[in-house]
Write an enzyme that holds these catalytic residues in place. Structure first.
Site, PDB file in Angstrom:
ATOM      1  N   CYS A 110       3.138  -6.805   3.752  1.00  5.00           N
ATOM      2  CA  CYS A 110       4.510  -7.213   4.019  1.00  5.00           C
ATOM      3  C   CYS A 110       4.623  -8.664   4.447  1.00  5.00           C
ATOM      4  CB  CYS A 110       5.138  -6.311   5.068  1.00  5.00           C
ATOM      5  SG  CYS A 110       4.347  -6.439   6.683  1.00  5.00           S
TER       6      CYS A 110
ATOM      7  N   THR B 236       9.008   6.243   2.747  1.00  9.53           N
ATOM      8  CA  THR B 236       7.944   7.192   3.103  1.00  9.53           C
ATOM      9  C   THR B 236       6.575   6.539   2.959  1.00  9.53           C
ATOM     10  OG1 THR B 236       7.930   8.020   0.820  1.00  9.53           O
ATOM     11  CG2 THR B 236       9.298   9.198   2.409  1.00  9.53           C
ATOM     12  N   GLY B 237       6.548   5.215   3.052  1.00 10.56           N
ATOM     13  CA  GLY B 237       5.295   4.490   2.850  1.00 10.56           C
ATOM     14  C   GLY B 237       4.449   4.415   4.102  1.00 10.56           C
TER      15      GLY B 237
ATOM     16  N   ALA C  98       5.983   4.489   7.613  1.00  8.18           N
ATOM     17  CA  ALA C  98       6.878   5.593   7.950  1.00  8.18           C
ATOM     18  C   ALA C  98       6.280   6.514   9.004  1.00  8.18           C
ATOM     19  CB  ALA C  98       7.232   6.377   6.690  1.00  8.18           C
TER      20      ALA C  98
END
Length: 427
Positions: A45, A184-185, A188
């Site tokens: 990210c 849902t990665g 999560a």
């Protein structure tokens, strides 16, 4: 040569970085692989990095252009947004990244797993080499050693936890909060755990890919669908996004009709939340750039100790890699000498034990000295000396031998093995 081209929160503005991160490793790797011997792409990210093994001095430009073109950035937008590191510095950088020393929040825990997955993905794509395998494996070993030996892992806080801490000062009671989790990665599960630590019980998950029901069942939370997303969003007190979507999953339309305060925490890169959402009345938007600005001061003692461990590990890796560079020459020498030995034993079988001892004693010093020279970057002198003294020249075959090397070569050498040949020490 090992080479790293890195663009991260330290080299690029967030708007540029999110465009660079958008394509992902699976789209960038095929653009780089044809130009290098091997490549592992690490995409998270807050960073996009390519680690390659190559013989070309121009490879960095090829990699940078591949990143730029995959993201759709213009040369002007991309200029100055990346850094290049080679050989020992590339290894040291990767080890520091794996340990969380280069993260937005020093010591964040997620990056170690991301480094391991990057290597796994490269294996599946068939783009690793023996040296890349070794480097990434050493990075994982170093990360674990730092975690066990320093307070860095305990002092460092993940992005999720820091984001919730920044929200904490504005909430009276976490137990009353209704949370919508979008994605849902990898973040999560960590988000759910952090919320439950604070007493949150009302958590609903949404997945644009349709995994919400299965994920909700696994973690014991509710799920919503696209048809009821807006209703769930405006009912919520907090929305947390952590998806890999290239398009915003929260827009002003998602919270249409909102009539109460709402916290929106965007952990996605590219951004999961349209910046316009933050301008809506009652909405407080917390994104990665804001989190970085509020990141806590480093735990100096733990960080210094961790960085020293990284430097030491990188030095050992570099020494080992240089030592292996003379391996083909030593193997050729041993084969040559053992061939002569077997011929002599055939003529004098009664002297076999004495002959083998003599050969072992004679080979020991050249083997050790060859390793020392290789670690000093003088492997060419080892090849030249063996060719001059014994008429054995294996330099033309080195490149082919390296190309044939398999990832299994990265496995640990047996205890007591010669640092150059891998064979049992003689003499």
């Amino acid at each position: 040569m090992l080479l790293c081209v890195t663009a991260s929160h330290k080299t690029a503005p967030f708007d540029v970085l999110e465009q660079l991160s958008a394509p992902g490793a699976d789209k960038i790797t095929p653009l780089i692989a044809p130009s290098v011997d091997g490549v592992v792409v690490l995409s998270t990210c807050n960073r996009i990095e390519a680690y390659v093994e190559t013989d070309s001095d121009d490879t960095a430009l090829v990699i940078a252009d591949a990143m730029r073109s995959a993201s759709g950035l213009s040369p002007e937008e991309f200029a100055g947004s990346y850094a290049v590191k080679t050989d020992g510095k590339a290894a040291e950088h990767l080890f520091a990244v794996a340990a969380g020393l280069e993260s937005v929040v020093i010591g964040e825990g997620e990056i170690g797993g991301q480094v391991r997955r990057a290597l796994t993905d490269a294996r599946q794509l068939g783009t690793t080499t023996s040296d890349l395998e070794r480097m990434f494996q050493r990075a994982t070993e170093t990360q674990k050693a730092i975690k066990n030996a320093t307070a860095l892992g305990r002092a460092g806080r993940s992005l999720v936890r820091l984001a919730l801490e920044l929200t904490d000062s504005r909430l009276a009671d976490w137990t009353t909060q209704r949370v919508l989790l979008m994605g849902t990665g990898m973040y999560a599960a960590a988000t759910i755990a952090a919320l439950r630590e604070r007493g949150v019980t009302d958590i609903t998950v949404f997945s644009a890919s349709g995994r919400g029901a299965k994920f909700g069942e696994k973690y014991g939370i509710a799920h919503t669908t696209k048809a009821t997303l807006v209703e769930t969003a405006i009912r919520s007190d907090i929305i947390i996004t952590c998806t890999t979507s290239e398009e915003p999953v929260v827009t002003p339309a998602t919270v249409a009709g909102l009539d109460k305060p709402l916290f929106v925490i965007d952990l996605g890169l590219p951004r999961n939340v349209d910046p316009a959402v933050g301008e809506l009345p009652g909405v407080t938007l917390l994104d990665l750039e804001t989190i970085r600005l509020h990141a806590p001061l480093e735990e100096l003692q733990a960080t210094d100790a961790a960085r020293q461990m990284v430097k030491d590990a990188a030095a050992r890796f570099t020494d080992g890699r240089r030592g292996r560079s003379a391996q083909p020459a030593i193997v050729a020498l041993r084969q040559h000498v053992f061939g002569l030995l077997e011929a002599e034993i055939g003529r004098r079988p009664e002297a076999e034990a004495a002959l083998r001892h003599l050969v072992g004693t004679l080979l020991h010093t050249p083997t050790v000295r060859a390793a020392e020279y290789a670690r000093q970057g003088r492997a060419d002198e080892v090849f030249a000396a063996i060719e001059t003294l014994f008429g054995v020249d294996v330099r033309p075959a080195v490149e082919a031998a390296e190309a044939a090397a398999q990832p299994a070569d990265a496995a640990a050498e047996p205890a007591g093995a010669c640092p150059v040949t891998g064979a049992a020490a003689l003499g």
